[in-house]
Write a protein that holds these residues in place. Structure first.
Motif, mmCIF file in Angstrom:
data_model
loop_
_atom_site.group_PDB
_atom_site.id
_atom_site.type_symbol
_atom_site.label_atom_id
_atom_site.label_comp_id
_atom_site.label_asym_id
_atom_site.label_seq_id
_atom_site.Cartn_x
_atom_site.Cartn_y
_atom_site.Cartn_z
ATOM 1 N N LEU A 193 74.642 27.264 33.107
ATOM 2 C CA LEU A 193 75.135 26.160 33.836
ATOM 3 C C LEU A 193 74.054 25.667 34.787
ATOM 4 O O LEU A 193 73.853 24.584 34.892
ATOM 5 C CB LEU A 193 76.234 26.542 34.500
ATOM 6 C CG LEU A 193 77.728 26.703 33.529
ATOM 7 C CD1 LEU A 193 78.600 27.253 34.291
ATOM 8 C CD2 LEU A 193 77.841 25.650 32.729
ATOM 9 N N SER A 194 72.943 26.647 35.315
ATOM 10 C CA SER A 194 72.155 26.189 36.295
ATOM 11 C C SER A 194 70.800 25.672 35.632
ATOM 12 O O SER A 194 69.842 25.343 36.402
ATOM 13 C CB SER A 194 72.022 27.323 37.383
ATOM 14 O OG SER A 194 71.581 28.343 36.564
ATOM 15 N N SER A 195 70.795 25.937 34.138
ATOM 16 C CA SER A 195 69.481 25.514 33.747
ATOM 17 C C SER A 195 69.809 24.254 32.799
ATOM 18 O O SER A 195 70.830 23.904 32.700
ATOM 19 C CB SER A 195 68.920 26.698 32.547
ATOM 20 O OG SER A 195 68.850 27.908 33.005
ATOM 21 N N PRO A 196 68.497 23.600 32.614
ATOM 22 C CA PRO A 196 68.556 22.298 31.646
ATOM 23 C C PRO A 196 69.529 22.758 30.431
ATOM 24 O O PRO A 196 69.016 23.654 29.701
ATOM 25 C CB PRO A 196 67.066 21.937 31.561
ATOM 26 C CG PRO A 196 66.408 22.446 32.631
ATOM 27 C CD PRO A 196 67.163 23.769 32.821
ATOM 28 N N TRP A 197 70.089 21.836 29.672
ATOM 29 C CA TRP A 197 70.865 22.135 28.832
ATOM 30 C C TRP A 197 70.189 21.381 27.485
ATOM 31 O O TRP A 197 69.438 20.409 27.425
ATOM 32 C CB TRP A 197 72.345 21.509 28.891
ATOM 33 C CG TRP A 197 73.208 21.990 29.730
ATOM 34 C CD1 TRP A 197 72.807 23.217 30.679
ATOM 35 C CD2 TRP A 197 74.377 21.588 30.351
ATOM 36 N NE1 TRP A 197 73.855 23.576 31.391
ATOM 37 C CE2 TRP A 197 74.829 22.559 31.239
ATOM 38 C CE3 TRP A 197 75.170 20.677 29.756
ATOM 39 C CZ2 TRP A 197 76.014 22.409 31.745
ATOM 40 C CZ3 TRP A 197 76.305 20.633 30.258
ATOM 41 C CH2 TRP A 197 76.840 21.442 31.371
ATOM 42 N N GLN A 198 70.070 21.977 26.368
ATOM 43 C CA GLN A 198 69.784 21.630 25.060
ATOM 44 C C GLN A 198 70.514 22.112 23.841
ATOM 45 O O GLN A 198 71.274 22.951 23.938
ATOM 46 C CB GLN A 198 68.018 22.187 24.822
ATOM 47 C CG GLN A 198 68.235 23.565 24.718
ATOM 48 C CD GLN A 198 66.546 24.091 24.534
ATOM 49 O OE1 GLN A 198 65.738 23.650 25.511
ATOM 50 N NE2 GLN A 198 66.239 24.690 23.536
ATOM 51 N N ASN A 199 70.020 21.589 22.857
ATOM 52 C CA ASN A 199 70.503 21.979 21.394
ATOM 53 C C ASN A 199 69.371 22.441 20.468
ATOM 54 O O ASN A 199 68.650 21.570 20.181
ATOM 55 C CB ASN A 199 71.377 20.681 20.855
ATOM 56 C CG ASN A 199 72.413 21.030 19.343
ATOM 57 O OD1 ASN A 199 71.753 21.958 18.834
ATOM 58 N ND2 ASN A 199 73.202 20.350 19.257
ATOM 59 N N ASP A 200 69.622 23.547 20.284
ATOM 60 C CA ASP A 200 68.570 24.301 19.431
ATOM 61 C C ASP A 200 68.404 23.751 17.957
ATOM 62 O O ASP A 200 67.639 23.801 17.261
ATOM 63 C CB ASP A 200 68.728 25.985 19.208
ATOM 64 C CG ASP A 200 68.195 26.498 20.340
ATOM 65 O OD1 ASP A 200 67.615 25.843 21.390
ATOM 66 O OD2 ASP A 200 68.526 27.882 20.500
ATOM 67 N N CYS A 201 69.581 22.967 17.519
ATOM 68 C CA CYS A 201 69.647 22.399 16.133
ATOM 69 C C CYS A 201 69.172 21.060 16.179
ATOM 70 O O CYS A 201 68.760 20.439 15.002
ATOM 71 C CB CYS A 201 71.027 22.290 15.703
ATOM 72 S SG CYS A 201 71.874 24.074 15.384
ATOM 73 N N GLU A 202 69.040 20.533 17.360
ATOM 74 C CA GLU A 202 68.495 19.118 17.276
ATOM 75 C C GLU A 202 67.110 18.700 16.692
ATOM 76 O O GLU A 202 67.227 17.766 16.021
ATOM 77 C CB GLU A 202 68.519 18.628 18.905
ATOM 78 C CG GLU A 202 68.356 17.185 19.263
ATOM 79 C CD GLU A 202 68.480 16.829 20.591
ATOM 80 O OE1 GLU A 202 67.564 16.218 21.000
ATOM 81 O OE2 GLU A 202 69.452 16.918 21.006
ATOM 82 N N GLY A 203 65.976 19.417 17.114
ATOM 83 C CA GLY A 203 64.767 19.222 16.613
ATOM 84 C C GLY A 203 64.707 19.182 15.177
ATOM 85 O O GLY A 203 64.254 18.192 14.221
ATOM 86 N N LEU A 204 65.135 20.266 14.306
ATOM 87 C CA LEU A 204 65.704 20.150 12.825
ATOM 88 C C LEU A 204 66.430 19.171 12.344
ATOM 89 O O LEU A 204 65.746 18.466 11.207
ATOM 90 C CB LEU A 204 65.984 21.441 12.415
ATOM 91 C CG LEU A 204 66.266 21.758 11.033
ATOM 92 C CD1 LEU A 204 65.202 21.683 10.283
ATOM 93 C CD2 LEU A 204 67.214 23.229 10.759
ATOM 94 N N VAL A 205 67.640 18.545 12.876
ATOM 95 C CA VAL A 205 68.134 17.667 12.431
ATOM 96 C C VAL A 205 67.407 16.457 12.423
ATOM 97 O O VAL A 205 67.627 15.671 11.500
ATOM 98 C CB VAL A 205 69.561 17.544 12.932
ATOM 99 C CG1 VAL A 205 70.366 16.471 12.651
ATOM 100 C CG2 VAL A 205 70.502 18.726 12.816
ATOM 101 N N LYS A 206 66.802 16.135 13.627
ATOM 102 C CA LYS A 206 66.065 15.018 13.833
ATOM 103 C C LYS A 206 64.997 14.813 12.774
ATOM 104 O O LYS A 206 64.728 13.721 12.056
ATOM 105 C CB LYS A 206 65.528 14.824 15.247
ATOM 106 C CG LYS A 206 66.554 14.596 16.131
ATOM 107 C CD LYS A 206 65.837 14.047 17.399
ATOM 108 C CE LYS A 206 65.124 15.238 18.159
ATOM 109 N NZ LYS A 206 64.450 14.706 19.423
ATOM 110 N N MET A 207 64.364 15.843 12.274
ATOM 111 C CA MET A 207 63.212 15.897 11.198
ATOM 112 C C MET A 207 64.100 15.630 9.863
ATOM 113 O O MET A 207 63.275 14.938 9.111
ATOM 114 C CB MET A 207 62.622 17.218 11.186
ATOM 115 C CG MET A 207 61.268 17.468 10.314
ATOM 116 S SD MET A 207 60.751 19.099 10.389
ATOM 117 C CE MET A 207 62.062 20.224 9.899
#
Length: 275
Positions: A193-207
């Motif tokens: 919760l105290s760290s920047p949030w991301q989605n590990d699947c995002e880069g692959l899906v965008k590619m």
């Protein structure tokens, strides 16, 4: 009896490893929004679902599968006519099918007066999909393991602009792709919760799907934005509803979307309270 089947957002999604059985360990934060499908339940001699979903055989539909699972578990001979108002896209990462299944279990448990406890319904739901139990429990949650270990959470409840680029992403294809990152560290909920949030699947899906990359790039001009689940939908976070609605009016051609409020308590529970 009409009940909502709300959408969910993965506010973050980290893949922390792959298990020997092929499933993935992950850490994700689920939150509901006040928008989704709607199911209407009417007593009937047999199970019926209308209208049919294009491209989905009746017996493969998660609504019918959930109803038959509940019948088999309880020995209930009753039927029902279930009418589905479908608003959530398939393969969009919003949990539409899982939410429909959860609302079916909850709704038929009430219609048929079966008296199953929430944890019993969640155990049944787990047989239909890893996301189904969180919709049954109805509270925002930090999920770990393969997405089946829940800790209640209370993230902020902003306004969201959710956009669908018009492509369907197959979740198995993403999780089976060798290029998927699988080495995010295991952190506590407080650390996440105290760290920047991301989605590990995002880069692959965008590619794999340039439409997702293009839409996300556009949305980032208006608000902090990410992809939900394994896509294809993306969402931006807004402090005010009006700002989200203004952005929606400017959405690129071909993108469909909606503005909704984040909800740590599911609209399904609110609807049940009113019955």
């Amino acid at each position: 009896m009409r009940l909502p089947a709300p959408a969910k957002l993965n506010l973050f999604l980290y893949i922390t490893g792959r298990r020997p059985d092929g499933y993935h360990n992950l850490q994700t934060l689920f939150q509901f929004v006040d928008f989704g499908d709607e199911l209407a339940f009417t007593p009937a001699p047999e199970l019926m679902l209308s209208p049919p979903l294009p491209g989905v055989a009746l017996e493969d539909n998660l609504i019918i599968r959930a109803a038959r699972l509940l019948q088999a578990h309880t020995g209930c001979p009753q039927g029902a006519h279930i009418h589905l108002t479908k608003r959530l896209p398939m393969g969009g990462g919003l949990g539409g099918g899982s939410s429909d299944a959860a609302t079916t279990l909850v709704g038929l448990n009430r219609l048929w007066r079966l008296g199953l406890a929430k944890h019993e319904l969640a155990d049944l739901g787990r047989q239909l999909g890893a996301d189904v139990p969180v919709f049954i429990h109805g509270h925002a949650a930090f999920a770990e393991g393969v997405g089946d270990i829940f800790t209640a959470a209370s993230p902020p409840e902003p306004w969201y602009l959710v956009l669908n680029p018009g492509v369907e992403v197959a979740t198995p294809a993403i999780f089976n792709d060798p290029a998927l990152p699988r080495n995010s560290p295991v952190l506590s909920l407080e650390q996440r919760l105290s760290s920047p949030w991301q989605n590990d699947c995002e880069g692959l899906v965008k590619m794999r799907h340039p439409e997702v990359a293009k839409l996300l790039s556009w949305l980032l001009e208006y608000a902090p934005s990410r992809m939900t689940g394994t896509g294809a939908c993306v969402f931006g976070t807004f402090d005010r509803r009006e700002a989200a609605e203004q952005a929606l009016k400017k959405a690129p051609a071909g993108a469909r979307g909606f503005v909704a409020k984040g909800c740590n308590r599911s609209p399904l529970l609110t609807a049940l309270d009113a019955l």
